[in-house]
Design a protein around this motif. Structure first.
Motif, PDB file in Angstrom:
ATOM      1  N   PRO A  62       0.839  -1.205   0.000  1.00 34.93           N
ATOM      2  CA  PRO A  62       0.000   0.000   0.000  1.00 34.93           C
ATOM      3  C   PRO A  62       0.870   1.249   0.000  1.00 34.93           C
ATOM      4  O   PRO A  62       1.975   1.247   0.546  1.00 34.93           O
ATOM      5  CB  PRO A  62      -0.800  -0.135   1.300  1.00 34.93           C
ATOM      6  CG  PRO A  62       0.025  -1.010   2.166  1.00 34.93           C
ATOM      7  CD  PRO A  62       0.728  -1.968   1.250  1.00 34.93           C
ATOM      8  N   GLU A  63       0.379   2.296  -0.624  1.00 33.30           N
ATOM      9  CA  GLU A  63       1.132   3.542  -0.699  1.00 33.30           C
ATOM     10  C   GLU A  63       0.685   4.499   0.396  1.00 33.30           C
ATOM     11  O   GLU A  63      -0.475   4.541   0.776  1.00 33.30           O
ATOM     12  CB  GLU A  63       0.940   4.187  -2.076  1.00 33.30           C
ATOM     13  CG  GLU A  63       1.488   3.336  -3.218  1.00 33.30           C
ATOM     14  CD  GLU A  63       1.333   4.016  -4.560  1.00 33.30           C
ATOM     15  OE1 GLU A  63       0.802   5.153  -4.595  1.00 33.30           O
ATOM     16  OE2 GLU A  63       1.744   3.427  -5.573  1.00 33.30           O
ATOM     17  N   GLY A  64       1.632   5.256   0.885  1.00 31.47           N
ATOM     18  CA  GLY A  64       1.355   6.228   1.947  1.00 31.47           C
ATOM     19  C   GLY A  64       2.656   6.565   2.631  1.00 31.47           C
ATOM     20  O   GLY A  64       3.311   5.681   3.200  1.00 31.47           O
ATOM     21  N   GLY A  65       3.053   7.824   2.559  1.00 26.72           N
ATOM     22  CA  GLY A  65       4.375   8.221   3.034  1.00 26.72           C
ATOM     23  C   GLY A  65       4.633   7.961   4.502  1.00 26.72           C
ATOM     24  O   GLY A  65       5.777   7.787   4.909  1.00 26.72           O
ATOM     25  N   ARG A  66       3.586   7.919   5.326  1.00 25.33           N
ATOM     26  CA  ARG A  66       3.794   7.748   6.760  1.00 25.33           C
ATOM     27  C   ARG A  66       3.409   6.357   7.253  1.00 25.33           C
ATOM     28  O   ARG A  66       3.363   6.111   8.453  1.00 25.33           O
ATOM     29  CB  ARG A  66       3.016   8.824   7.530  1.00 25.33           C
ATOM     30  CG  ARG A  66       3.377  10.247   7.106  1.00 25.33           C
ATOM     31  CD  ARG A  66       2.768  11.282   8.018  1.00 25.33           C
ATOM     32  NE  ARG A  66       3.476  11.342   9.292  1.00 25.33           N
ATOM     33  CZ  ARG A  66       4.576  12.061   9.506  1.00 25.33           C
ATOM     34  NH1 ARG A  66       5.113  12.758   8.532  1.00 25.33           N
ATOM     35  NH2 ARG A  66       5.143  12.078  10.691  1.00 25.33           N
ATOM     36  N   LEU A  67       3.144   5.442   6.313  1.00 24.84           N
ATOM     37  CA  LEU A  67       2.772   4.085   6.692  1.00 24.84           C
ATOM     38  C   LEU A  67       4.009   3.275   7.090  1.00 24.84           C
ATOM     39  O   LEU A  67       5.073   3.386   6.483  1.00 24.84           O
ATOM     40  CB  LEU A  67       2.063   3.374   5.540  1.00 24.84           C
ATOM     41  CG  LEU A  67       0.736   3.963   5.054  1.00 24.84           C
ATOM     42  CD1 LEU A  67       0.144   3.100   3.951  1.00 24.84           C
ATOM     43  CD2 LEU A  67      -0.246   4.117   6.208  1.00 24.84           C
ATOM     44  N   VAL A  68       3.846   2.450   8.106  1.00 27.07           N
ATOM     45  CA  VAL A  68       4.876   1.490   8.512  1.00 27.07           C
ATOM     46  C   VAL A  68       4.331   0.108   8.165  1.00 27.07           C
ATOM     47  O   VAL A  68       3.297  -0.313   8.708  1.00 27.07           O
ATOM     48  CB  VAL A  68       5.176   1.568  10.027  1.00 27.07           C
ATOM     49  CG1 VAL A  68       6.250   0.554  10.403  1.00 27.07           C
ATOM     50  CG2 VAL A  68       5.599   2.980  10.410  1.00 27.07           C
TER      51      VAL A  68
END
Length: 218
Positions: A62-68
Motif C-alpha cells: 500500500p502507498e502512503g508516506g507515513r505508513l509502517v
C-alpha cells in the motif's frame, strides 16, 4: 510460484538426497516395492516442505508516506513501550513479529527513507519468543531515516533453528517501504521500534503479511 535465491542450494541438495536415498533402497531391496513407495513419498514430503519455506510470493505494498509496513510474515507477539538501548537509546514502541517455519521468510523494509545504520551481531540462538532474544541472539540492526526525519529501527533476530541471517542493505542507500531487504532461514523474529505516539494498527496475536499489512502510522 517463485523461490528465493537463498534456498537454491538447499532445494537442490534436498532433491538429490531424496533421489539418492530412493535409489539406495531400490538397489538394496529390489523386491520391497512397498518400501520404494514409502521412501519416495517421504522424499517428496520433505522436498515440498523445503519448497514452501523458500517460496517468494509477489507482494503489492500500500502507498502512503507515513505508513509502517510489516517487515515479515508471521504473528504479532509483542506490542509494548520500552527503551531501545543499542542505538536509539530512548523510549520506543516495540512491535515484534514471530516467524514460524511455515511462514514466508522474506524480510522487507518497513518504511521508505535512507539507510542510516547497519550492524550485524553474533550471538546466542535462544528461541525467538524468548524475552532476551532481542539483545542476546544473533541479529542484524538496521535504522532507516524516514523523509520526515523520524528514525525507525528494525532488527532481524535468529531463533533456535535460524542460523543464517541475510541482509542486502548498505548505509546511505535509499529504500522504499515493502522493498525486499533480507531473509532469515527457518523460525525467527523481527522487531520494529517506533516513536512514542505512533498509531499502532495491529493487535497481539494478529497474523500479518510482510510488505502488505500496515503495522502502524507515523
Amino acid at each position: 510460484m517463485r523461490f528465493h535465491r537463498e534456498g537454491y542450494n538447499t532445494i537442490v541438495i534436498t532433491g538429490v538426497a531424496a533421489l539418492g536415498l530412493l535409489i539406495i533402497v531400490i538397489l538394496l531391496f529390489p523386491d520391497a516395492v512397498a518400501w520404494h513407495f514409502i521412501t519416495a513419498g517421504l522424499g517428496i514430503i520433505f522436498l515440498v516442505a523445503i519448497l514452501q519455506f523458500f517460496r517468494h510470493p509477489g507482494r503489492l505494498s500500500p502507498e502512503g508516506g507515513r505508513l509502517v509496513l510489516a517487515p515479515a510474515d508471521g504473528k504479532v507477539v509483542v506490542i509494548e513501550e520500552t527503551t531501545e538501548t543499542e542505538y536509539l537509546k530512548d523510549r520506543r514502541i516495540q512491535v515484534s513479529i514471530f516467524m514460524s517455519p511455515v511462514n514466508v521468510h522474506v524480510n522487507r523494509c518497513p518504511v521508505s527513507g535512507r539507510v542510516k545504520h547497519v550492524r550485524y551481531f553474533q550471538g546466542k540462538y535462544l528461541v525467538a519468543w524468548h524475552p532476551k532474544s532481542s539483545t542476546e541472539n544473533e541479529r542484524t540492526t538496521i535504522v532507516i531515516e524516514h523523509g520526515s526525519g523520524v528514525e525507525v529501527l528494525f532488527r532481524q533476530i535468529a531463533g533456535a533453528m535460524a542460523r543464517r541471517i541475510r541482509w542486502y542493505l548498505k548505509e546511505g542507500q535509499e529504500v522504499s517501504a515493502g522493498e525486499e531487504m533480507g531473509f532469515i532461514k527457518f523460525g525467527s523474529r523481527m522487531d520494529v521500534f517506533l516513536p512514542p505516539g505512533t498509531k499502532i494498527n495491529v493487535t497481539l496475536g494478529q497474523k500479518v503479511r510482510g510488505g502488505e499489512t500496515v503495522l502502524a502510522e507515523l
